[in-house]
Design a protein around this motif. Sequence first.
Motif, mmCIF file in Angstrom:
data_model
loop_
_atom_site.group_PDB
_atom_site.id
_atom_site.type_symbol
_atom_site.label_atom_id
_atom_site.label_comp_id
_atom_site.label_asym_id
_atom_site.label_seq_id
_atom_site.Cartn_x
_atom_site.Cartn_y
_atom_site.Cartn_z
ATOM 1 N N TYR A 1 3.580 -7.053 112.946
ATOM 2 C CA TYR A 1 2.790 -6.188 113.851
ATOM 3 C C TYR A 1 1.496 -6.169 113.601
ATOM 4 C CZ TYR A 1 7.420 -3.706 114.983
ATOM 5 O OH TYR A 1 8.467 -3.665 115.703
ATOM 6 N N ARG A 2 0.614 -5.985 114.404
ATOM 7 C CA ARG A 2 -0.882 -5.748 114.187
ATOM 8 C C ARG A 2 -1.158 -4.293 113.605
ATOM 9 N NH1 ARG A 2 -5.523 -4.440 117.196
ATOM 10 N NH2 ARG A 2 -4.131 -4.463 119.078
ATOM 11 N N VAL A 3 -1.673 -4.269 112.694
ATOM 12 C CA VAL A 3 -1.877 -2.893 112.055
ATOM 13 C C VAL A 3 -3.341 -2.723 112.142
ATOM 14 C CG1 VAL A 3 -1.773 -1.550 109.976
ATOM 15 C CG2 VAL A 3 -0.065 -2.926 110.769
ATOM 16 N N VAL A 4 -3.913 -1.573 112.749
ATOM 17 C CA VAL A 4 -5.089 -1.011 112.613
ATOM 18 C C VAL A 4 -5.039 0.176 111.537
ATOM 19 C CG1 VAL A 4 -7.222 -0.037 113.817
ATOM 20 C CG2 VAL A 4 -5.372 -1.686 114.960
ATOM 21 N N LEU A 5 -6.027 0.390 110.643
ATOM 22 C CA LEU A 5 -6.271 1.239 109.757
ATOM 23 C C LEU A 5 -7.511 1.738 109.625
ATOM 24 C CD1 LEU A 5 -4.445 2.668 107.453
ATOM 25 C CD2 LEU A 5 -5.470 1.048 105.838
ATOM 26 N N PRO A 6 -7.777 3.009 110.285
ATOM 27 C CA PRO A 6 -9.115 3.667 110.162
ATOM 28 C C PRO A 6 -9.283 4.287 108.830
ATOM 29 C CG PRO A 6 -7.698 4.848 111.508
ATOM 30 C CD PRO A 6 -6.893 3.709 111.162
ATOM 31 N N HIS A 7 -10.354 3.857 108.379
ATOM 32 C CA HIS A 7 -10.725 4.125 107.202
ATOM 33 C C HIS A 7 -10.817 5.857 106.728
ATOM 34 C CE1 HIS A 7 -12.104 4.322 102.696
ATOM 35 N NE2 HIS A 7 -13.322 5.104 103.122
ATOM 36 N N ASP A 8 -11.600 6.450 108.007
ATOM 37 C CA ASP A 8 -11.757 7.857 107.897
ATOM 38 C C ASP A 8 -10.673 8.736 108.220
ATOM 39 O OD1 ASP A 8 -11.934 7.182 110.627
ATOM 40 O OD2 ASP A 8 -13.860 8.243 110.966
ATOM 41 N N ALA A 9 -9.625 8.171 108.633
ATOM 42 C CA ALA A 9 -8.178 8.839 109.013
ATOM 43 C C ALA A 9 -7.192 8.955 107.933
ATOM 44 C CB ALA A 9 -7.869 8.623 110.262
ATOM 45 N N HIS A 10 -7.367 8.238 106.714
ATOM 46 C CA HIS A 10 -6.485 8.361 105.620
ATOM 47 C C HIS A 10 -7.022 8.979 104.453
ATOM 48 C CE1 HIS A 10 -7.152 4.585 103.530
ATOM 49 N NE2 HIS A 10 -7.499 4.129 104.651
ATOM 50 N N ALA A 11 -6.035 9.506 103.753
ATOM 51 C CA ALA A 11 -6.716 10.203 102.551
ATOM 52 C C ALA A 11 -5.732 10.332 101.250
ATOM 53 C CB ALA A 11 -7.336 11.614 102.703
ATOM 54 N N THR A 12 -6.166 10.663 100.065
ATOM 55 C CA THR A 12 -5.434 10.948 99.031
ATOM 56 C C THR A 12 -6.088 11.746 98.069
ATOM 57 O OG1 THR A 12 -4.005 9.711 97.339
ATOM 58 C CG2 THR A 12 -6.141 9.057 97.710
ATOM 59 N N GLN A 13 -5.266 12.014 96.834
ATOM 60 C CA GLN A 13 -5.941 12.990 95.880
ATOM 61 C C GLN A 13 -6.628 11.955 94.824
ATOM 62 O OE1 GLN A 13 -5.703 15.964 95.880
ATOM 63 N NE2 GLN A 13 -3.666 16.431 96.792
ATOM 64 N N ASP A 14 -7.744 12.687 93.886
ATOM 65 C CA ASP A 14 -8.225 11.940 92.923
ATOM 66 C C ASP A 14 -7.016 11.424 91.993
ATOM 67 O OD1 ASP A 14 -10.472 12.848 93.852
ATOM 68 O OD2 ASP A 14 -10.928 14.367 92.514
ATOM 69 N N VAL A 15 -7.302 10.234 91.472
ATOM 70 C CA VAL A 15 -6.574 10.008 90.225
ATOM 71 C C VAL A 15 -7.054 10.389 88.841
ATOM 72 C CG1 VAL A 15 -5.530 7.953 88.872
ATOM 73 C CG2 VAL A 15 -5.921 7.682 91.292
ATOM 74 N N PRO A 16 -6.427 11.159 88.100
ATOM 75 C CA PRO A 16 -6.841 12.078 86.975
ATOM 76 C C PRO A 16 -7.219 10.788 86.010
ATOM 77 C CG PRO A 16 -4.327 12.402 87.073
ATOM 78 C CD PRO A 16 -4.774 11.754 88.464
ATOM 79 N N ALA A 17 -7.985 11.430 84.935
ATOM 80 C CA ALA A 17 -8.493 10.568 83.793
ATOM 81 C C ALA A 17 -7.199 10.276 82.892
ATOM 82 C CB ALA A 17 -9.561 11.229 83.101
ATOM 83 N N GLY B 1 -7.753 6.153 77.219
ATOM 84 C CA GLY B 1 -7.534 4.873 76.835
ATOM 85 C C GLY B 1 -7.552 3.830 78.219
ATOM 86 N N ILE B 2 -7.302 4.386 79.461
ATOM 87 C CA ILE B 2 -7.215 3.579 80.597
ATOM 88 C C ILE B 2 -8.511 3.647 81.398
ATOM 89 C CG2 ILE B 2 -5.830 3.206 82.647
ATOM 90 C CD1 ILE B 2 -3.668 4.158 80.987
ATOM 91 N N SER B 3 -8.794 5.020 82.071
ATOM 92 C CA SER B 3 -10.059 5.071 82.683
ATOM 93 C C SER B 3 -10.331 6.630 82.891
ATOM 94 C CB SER B 3 -9.783 4.642 84.131
ATOM 95 O OG SER B 3 -8.806 5.459 84.897
ATOM 96 N N GLY B 4 -11.394 6.717 83.393
ATOM 97 C CA GLY B 4 -11.867 8.364 83.731
ATOM 98 C C GLY B 4 -11.290 8.725 85.060
ATOM 99 N N ARG B 5 -11.563 9.659 85.580
ATOM 100 C CA ARG B 5 -11.206 10.043 86.766
ATOM 101 C C ARG B 5 -11.563 9.157 88.168
ATOM 102 N NH1 ARG B 5 -13.107 12.655 91.135
ATOM 103 N NH2 ARG B 5 -15.033 12.847 90.363
#
Length: 202
Positions: A134-150, A153-157
């Motif tokens: 399928y051809r897929v259109v993904l509008p950036h301003d219409a999908h979302a998620t949560q912050d990834v916590p810090a 030894g790997i990364s900050g938030r």
Amino acid sequence: MTPPPAPVAALLVVDVQSAFVVGQGAVPDAARLEERTADLIARARAAGALVVHLQNDGRPGAADEPHTPGWELHHPVEAGPTELVLRKTRDDGFAGTGLGDLLEERGVRAVAVCGVMSEMCVQATARTALARGYRVVLPHDAHATQDVPAAAGISGRIPARAVSRVAAWALGGEADITSRSADVSFTSGEAGGRGEPTPVPS
């Protein structure tokens, strides 16, 4: 300037459920997500495109456990021949839902994908759609998620917006990534398809 993508004949609204857009568990900038997804749904309906609301059945005790307030779809559904709900239990909206059969029956060859969470259910559903041809259109301003916590030894938030950007980037150059959902257009027929979808067992 990049031209807007060709119209699509289906909109996949992934897990826009109360648990993820209302209250303490809401994604950052949930109001933006609600506005953009509501606009996409309204314009898809007006064009006679297929609208599929994917609704996740969480495990017992989860925020989206079936038949709890958080499980309910946030946007009202105008149930009918061109709008329906498919429940799912995995990230991939095609897994065990009959979504593939539905799109094939309707002759759909191009879809727009929106909703939550960017790096999980949205990406998994978009990736399978691409794999099926399928051809897929993904509008950036219409999908979302949560912050990834810090993580020590790997990364900050990691801010949610960065996670969403990386989730889309990880799809490679196959998907049509648009910055604005307003650039997504719909048709009741099929336009801008990319050949027949490849049959893959559900």
